[in-house]
Design an enzyme around this catalytic site. Structure first.
Site, PDB file in Angstrom:
ATOM      1  N   GLY A   1      -7.559  25.074   4.004  1.00 47.95           N
ATOM      2  CA  GLY A   1      -7.690  23.632   3.852  1.00 47.95           C
ATOM      3  C   GLY A   1      -8.589  22.926   4.837  1.00 47.95           C
ATOM      4  O   GLY A   1      -8.848  21.731   4.668  1.00 47.95           O
TER       5      GLY A   1
ATOM      6  N   CYS B   1     -24.584  19.601 -22.698  1.00 43.84           N
ATOM      7  CA  CYS B   1     -24.325  18.463 -23.587  1.00 43.84           C
ATOM      8  C   CYS B   1     -23.050  17.723 -23.202  1.00 43.84           C
ATOM      9  O   CYS B   1     -22.064  17.733 -23.940  1.00 43.84           O
ATOM     10  CB  CYS B   1     -24.211  18.953 -25.019  1.00 43.84           C
ATOM     11  SG  CYS B   1     -25.626  19.917 -25.458  1.00 43.84           S
TER      12      CYS B   1
HETATM   13  N1  LLP Z   1      -4.669  29.098   0.614  1.00 47.21           N
HETATM   14  C1  LLP Z   1      -4.131  28.617  -0.525  1.00 47.21           C
HETATM   15  C2  LLP Z   1      -2.747  28.931  -0.844  1.00 47.21           C
HETATM   16  C3  LLP Z   1      -4.920  27.822  -1.381  1.00 47.21           C
HETATM   17  O1  LLP Z   1      -4.381  27.346  -2.496  1.00 47.21           O
HETATM   18  C4  LLP Z   1      -6.268  27.543  -1.051  1.00 47.21           C
HETATM   19  C5  LLP Z   1      -7.108  26.739  -1.934  1.00 47.21           C
HETATM   20  C6  LLP Z   1      -6.778  28.069   0.153  1.00 47.21           C
HETATM   21  C7  LLP Z   1      -5.948  28.835   0.957  1.00 47.21           C
HETATM   22  C8  LLP Z   1      -8.175  27.827   0.585  1.00 47.21           C
HETATM   23  O2  LLP Z   1      -8.403  26.472   0.775  1.00 47.21           O
HETATM   24  P1  LLP Z   1      -9.730  25.970   1.502  1.00 47.21           P
HETATM   25  O3  LLP Z   1      -9.697  26.490   2.914  1.00 47.21           O
HETATM   26  O4  LLP Z   1     -10.891  26.493   0.767  1.00 47.21           O
HETATM   27  O5  LLP Z   1      -9.630  24.499   1.436  1.00 47.21           O
HETATM   28  N2  LLP Z   1     -11.892  23.960  -6.257  1.00 47.21           N
HETATM   29  C9  LLP Z   1     -11.573  22.964  -5.252  1.00 47.21           C
HETATM   30  C10 LLP Z   1     -10.728  23.538  -4.144  1.00 47.21           C
HETATM   31  C11 LLP Z   1      -9.437  24.164  -4.621  1.00 47.21           C
HETATM   32  C12 LLP Z   1      -8.644  24.775  -3.508  1.00 47.21           C
HETATM   33  C13 LLP Z   1      -7.500  25.565  -4.023  1.00 47.21           C
HETATM   34  N3  LLP Z   1      -6.728  26.240  -3.023  1.00 47.21           N
HETATM   35  C14 LLP Z   1     -12.868  22.356  -4.743  1.00 47.21           C
HETATM   36  O6  LLP Z   1     -13.944  22.738  -5.218  1.00 47.21           O
HETATM   37  O7  LLP Z   1     -12.847  21.475  -3.896  1.00 47.21           O
END
Ligand code: LLP
Length: 403
Positions: free
Chosen positions: A226, A328
């Site tokens: 996150g 599209c």
């Molecule tokens: N751990 C868990 C349990 C998660 O659900 C996620 C992301 C992460 C780690 C990694 O999160 P990060 O460090 O990348 O924030 N498609 C969206 C982001 C979806 C994130 C889903 N879970 C976007 O393009 O912003």
């Protein structure tokens, strides 16, 4: 480093993803160093960018992996991540996925419900194996991010409430086929405020203490992913402060800290390159039509996400233009009112910060083939994914074609 992106676009074609592997290494080391005061492991969230070469690059640096499907577990293993550094998370897992992850003997399965715990126990019993597990706790904290990527509130589908988690740990401890080793929370993505993370960590650490009091010894404290990054002018969380906040929350606990960054590791390492097809003007509104589309990079369409956009080596007075693809859909855009110089056919456009959730969310909508991916390391460029072809796309259908 002076990189000739035009030459790379020429060599590999467009649309194209390019990732700076030196930057990824730098990010990994920065985070690892921040946690140096304690036992820690960085489990790269494979979903952010699951190219095998990206995972292998991180594996060489010592990273573990956070996976959300058996496909991602397989990718992590084949790319050289040690099996004892792999976690299998996700809100729904098929029995076959559970079985394979147990057979592959990965570090642990992260549970998101009581029902899932019972399934994992059942599959483990059938295999005559003990399943190492962690439980994802939903701390009911507002992460203050985009609602689509917010996951730590009871209204979201993720994790279980504290009280239920406690009952699950007690059940698991008694089970012959479950070994509760870890605890997990993840409150959302693109987080730029430390306090919700710190509050969550404190709540979850208190649960660890109360479990310890009843002889349930949690070894892995997983703070999820996150960490936000800079897309435009965000003020992000300093890694040192992040680590210190976690250390503070877990004071006195003998745990290994795990964290699961995805975006932090790869977002700003990547850029998406697309060529101008032509310009057009609709009733005074300027559109730049490019050869990449929402199927290649969906973040602007899906989340109204901002990505900085520039023309590569083009001079001239800038005026506002919408940068749009050939798909599209009115939602097929990379940026709105982007200041750009006058552009001609084949001019190169770069969409910055596209290394995370770019290629991994690409689709074949409009029968468009997925882009190629290239890595830059030590001044060298190398292809890490061949451009998909039309033949690749129809392969699974052709044998069934009836005319
Ligand atoms: N751990 C868990 C349990 C998660 O659900 C996620 C992301 C992460 C780690 C990694 O999160 P990060 O460090 O990348 O924030 N498609 C969206 C982001 C979806 C994130 C889903 N879970 C976007 O393009 O912003």
């Amino acid at each position: 480093m002076n990189i000739d992106y035009k030459a790379l676009a020429q060599k590999y074609g467009t649309p194209l993803y390019i990732y700076d592997f030196d930057y990824i290494a730098h990010r990994y080391m920065t985070l690892k160093d921040a946690f140096a005061g304690k036992k820690s492991m960085i489990n790269y969230a494979v979903k952010a960018n699951s190219n095998l070469s990206v995972i292998a690059h991180l594996a060489k640096l010592g990273a573990g992996a956070d996976c959300v499907s058996i496909g991602e577990v397989r990718r992590a293993l084949i790319a050289g991540i040690d099996k004892y550094k792999i976690i299998f998370s996700g809100v729904g897992k098929r029995d076959e996925e559970i079985r394979e992850s147990l057979e592959k003997d990965i570090l642990m399965i992260n549970l998101e419900s009581e029902a899932e715990m019972k399934r994992v126990e059942m599959v483990a019993r059938k295999l005559g194996k003990e399943a190492r597990i962690s439980i994802r706790v939903n701390p009911n904290i507002d992460p203050q991010t985009h609602p689509y990527i917010s996951t730590g509130l009871h209204e979201n589908k993720f994790g279980v409430e504290i009280e239920l988690a406690k009952r699950m740990y007690i059940y698991a401890k008694k089970s012959e086929f479950l070994n509760p080793l870890g605890i997990h929370f993840h409150i959302g993505s693109q987080l730029t405020k430390l306090s919700p993370i710190q509050e969550s960590a404190t709540i979850v650490a208190d649960l660890v203490r109360s479990l310890k009091a009843i002889n349930i010894d949690i070894k892995f404290f997983d703070v999820g992913g996150g960490l936000g990054v800079v897309y435009s002018d965000e003020i992000t969380i300093a890694t040192q402060e992040y680590a210190q906040a976690i250390f503070q929350a877990t004071k006195g606990l003998d745990v290994t800290i795990l964290c699961e960054p995805g975006r932090y590791m790869v977002a700003n390492a990547g850029a998406f390159f697309t060529k101008v097809l032509y310009e057009k003007n609709n009733g005074g509104k300027r559109f730049v039509i490019v050869d990449g589309g929402m199927n290649d990079l969906i973040r602007p369409s899906l989340y109204s996400a901002y990505h900085r956009i520039e023309a590569v080596d083009v001079e001239g007075e800038k005026t506002a233009a919408d940068v749009v693809g050939p798909v599209c859909e009115s939602g097929d855009f990379f940026g709105k009112d982007v200041p750009l110089p006058p552009l001609a056919h084949n001019d190169l456009i770069v969409v910055h910060s596209s290394g995370a959730y770019g290629f991994t969310m690409a689709s074949n909508y409009n029968t468009r083939s997925k882009p190629a991916e290239v890595a830059l390391e030590g001044g060298e460029d190398k292809l890490i994914r061949q451009r998909e072809t039309y033949e690749d796309q129809v392969r699974l259908e052709l044998a069934y074609l009836q005319k």
